[in-house]
Design a protein around this motif. Structure first.
Motif, PDB file in Angstrom:
ATOM      1  N   ASP A   1      46.440 -58.416  53.980  1.00  0.00           N
ATOM      2  CA  ASP A   1      45.806 -57.831  55.163  1.00  0.00           C
ATOM      3  C   ASP A   1      46.893 -57.092  55.933  1.00  0.00           C
ATOM      4  N   GLY A   2      47.124 -55.845  55.525  1.00  0.00           N
ATOM      5  CA  GLY A   2      48.237 -55.096  56.092  1.00  0.00           C
ATOM      6  C   GLY A   2      49.526 -55.413  55.367  1.00  0.00           C
ATOM      7  N   VAL A   3      50.610 -55.505  56.109  1.00  0.00           N
ATOM      8  CA  VAL A   3      51.920 -55.840  55.544  1.00  0.00           C
ATOM      9  C   VAL A   3      52.517 -56.975  56.366  1.00  0.00           C
ATOM     10  N   ARG A   4      52.765 -58.097  55.726  1.00  0.00           N
ATOM     11  CA  ARG A   4      53.481 -59.198  56.373  1.00  0.00           C
ATOM     12  C   ARG A   4      54.729 -59.462  55.548  1.00  0.00           C
ATOM     13  N   ALA A   5      55.880 -59.152  56.130  1.00  0.00           N
ATOM     14  CA  ALA A   5      57.162 -59.383  55.459  1.00  0.00           C
ATOM     15  C   ALA A   5      57.744 -60.711  55.934  1.00  0.00           C
ATOM     16  N   GLU A   6      58.062 -61.565  54.962  1.00  0.00           N
ATOM     17  CA  GLU A   6      58.616 -62.888  55.259  1.00  0.00           C
ATOM     18  C   GLU A   6      60.138 -62.853  55.107  1.00  0.00           C
ATOM     19  N   TYR A   7      60.824 -63.417  56.076  1.00  0.00           N
ATOM     20  CA  TYR A   7      62.275 -63.477  56.086  1.00  0.00           C
ATOM     21  C   TYR A   7      62.705 -64.945  56.130  1.00  0.00           C
ATOM     22  N   ALA A   8      63.967 -65.168  55.836  1.00  0.00           N
ATOM     23  CA  ALA A   8      64.486 -66.536  55.896  1.00  0.00           C
ATOM     24  C   ALA A   8      64.401 -67.087  57.312  1.00  0.00           C
ATOM     25  N   ASP A   9      64.407 -66.173  58.297  1.00  0.00           N
ATOM     26  CA  ASP A   9      64.440 -66.612  59.688  1.00  0.00           C
ATOM     27  C   ASP A   9      63.311 -66.010  60.533  1.00  0.00           C
ATOM     28  N   GLY A  10      62.221 -65.600  59.883  1.00  0.00           N
ATOM     29  CA  GLY A  10      61.114 -65.071  60.674  1.00  0.00           C
ATOM     30  C   GLY A  10      60.118 -64.282  59.848  1.00  0.00           C
ATOM     31  N   PHE A  11      59.247 -63.531  60.516  1.00  0.00           N
ATOM     32  CA  PHE A  11      58.319 -62.639  59.819  1.00  0.00           C
ATOM     33  C   PHE A  11      57.959 -61.463  60.719  1.00  0.00           C
TER      34      PHE A  11
END
Length: 463
Positions: free
Chosen positions: A407-417
């Motif tokens: 649903d769109g773009v959700r980028a996951e990071y080691a320390d957030g999104f």
């Protein structure tokens, strides 16, 4: 009869009363829904309305459309939206419409619809418009059909008895409730006092002009009166409801707002204690702490698309006992019926908190991170979808661990999104960011800024 196509939204029908949303339009939709219900083997429909001034006449026009299509109408009167849903389960028809503008300004109204157990959205709502445009309905009973009957029903006693039959608080509690003059105000005091609470009321007189503040607990400015009441009074916790009572807001004794994704963590731990290994659904706007908490409690987290209709459909498909959205819609299938119900979510919250002595401490201890509110990139009509589509295909997020495009773009990071998704109701790209520190938040926002400007250099970002 003429009808404006603009009122047919992704999750509901909504427009300005007597401009785009007319009595004619309500009648036409009722007639189209009646034909759809009969095609699915249902000849009875529940109708209800919130506290808006235009509700009675729009509801009457809607009921006329149903009846002229040959469907029997059960009118439950002025109720919170969840009571219409409850009535469809009580009667076993799975078919109902709430005339409600939800949290929109007073000049708006709309329709939330379900047929044969399915909450309508997307193509099905567009199908109603196409039917109306093709059939060009005129007032009068459909030829060869017997006009449907009309009866009235007070569903509240059954709703209240059902809740009191399976929910008991561990101790009496003192609470404050703010209904923003929405329809929930007609029910909150009775419900929570029946559970053993001492209730302080704020703006619980139903008034479709909403004279005190907007009935939308998703925005902090609408919670300031409740925060002051809880801080300065003897209430242990504050509950706030939107205009039609299907969303819940929560504030603590020290004035902290417990946003719905953090509420979901508390609900998930409770539900999973009785349903180990179960799936808990959450939408793409929720904190990443939801997935961590669900896993830690022995459950299976499932991220899904935003939209109460879409979440309900996924809940039905998976058989999950619980789902929730950042917007405040919470869906309990365990011990309830799987529809979004702010009044009932408040009951379940109090059930959990009554087991301890300090509700605010328990809520404040829920996992939290630095985050932004919803940020909106304004675009021309339809451009929001084009931008996100290009972002999905070409967007670069160099320090991310993974990118989810459900649903769109959700980028996951080691320390957030970071999240960018197209709104289905207004021409905006909705963005939200979360991180373990302010520095990480700034870095993630910077990556998204670069990615968006690379595919749409002409836009003006809100951060």
């Amino acid at each position: 009869m003429t009808i404006s196509s603009s009122i047919f939204k992704a999750y509901d029908i909504r427009g300005i009363v007597d401009d785009t949303l007319t009595e004619e339009a309500a009648y036409c939709v009722g007639r189209a829904l009646g034909v759809l219900a009969l095609s699915r083997g249902k000849n009875e429909a529940v109708v209800g309305r919130d506290g808006r001034l235009s509700g009675p006449r729009l509801c009457w026009a809607l009921a006329d459309g149903f009846r002229d299509a040959g469907v029997n109408v059960v009118d439950v009167g002025m109720v919170a939206t969840p009571l219409v849903y409850f009535a469809t389960f009580l009667l076993g028809n799975g078919t109902g419409v709430q005339v409600t503008g939800s949290h929109n300004p007073p000049q708006y109204n709309g329709l939330k619809m379900m047929v044969a157990g399915e909450t309508l959205y997307g193509d099905t709502i567009q199908g109603l418009l196409q039917w109306i445009q093709n059939e060009k309905p005129v007032r009068g009973v459909v030829p060869g059909v017997q006009r449907g009957s009309y009866t009235e029903m007070n569903v509240w006693p059954n709703y209240l008895a059902n809740i009191l039959g399976h929910i008991k608080l561990a101790r009496p509690m003192k609470i404050a409730v703010d209904c923003g003059n929405g329809v929930a105000g007609a029910f909150t005091k009775i419900l929570y006092e029946a559970l053993g609470c001492e209730v302080t009321e704020l703006f619980c007189e139903v008034d479709g002009n909403f004279p005190n503040h907007h009935p939308d607990p998703a925005h902090p400015e609408n919670l300031q009166d409740l925060i002051a009441c809880v801080k300065n009074g003897d209430a242990e916790i504050g509950l706030a409801f939107d205009g039609d009572g299907d969303r819940l807001g929560v504030v603590t004794k020290d004035g902290e707002i417990i946003y719905p994704d953090r509420q979901l963590i508390l609900f998930a731990r409770d539900v999973l204690s009785r349903n180990p290994g179960a799936t808990v659904i959450y939408d793409v706007k929720c904190t990443r702490h939801v997935a961590k908490a669900v896993k830690a409690a022995g459950g299976e987290p499932l991220m899904w698309k935003t939209g109460h209709s879409l979440i309900k459909a996924k809940l039905k498909e998976t058989g999950a006992p619980l789902a929730g959205e950042m917007s405040g819609h919470v869906f309990f299938k365990e011990r309830w019926f799987g529809f979004d119900d702010g009044l009932y979510a408040g009951v379940r919250l109090l059930e959990i908190l009554s087991r301890g002595s300090d509700p605010s401490a328990e809520l404040n201890a829920l996992p939290n991170s630095s985050s932004t509110p919803e940020l909106q990139l304004q675009t021309a009509e339809g451009v929001n979808f084009e931008i996100v589509k290009r972002l999905q295909a070409e967007g670069k997020f160099p320090t991310s661990e993974s990118v989810n495009t459900i649903d769109g773009v959700r980028a996951e990071y080691a320390d957030g999104f970071g999240l960018a998704r197209p709104s289905n109701t207004t021409p905006v790209v909705v963005m939200r960011f979360e991180a373990d520190s302010d520095a990480a938040l700034a870095r993630i926002q910077s990556e998204f800024k670069a990615a968006i400007l690379a595919v749409a250099p002409e836009v003006k970002l809100p951060f």
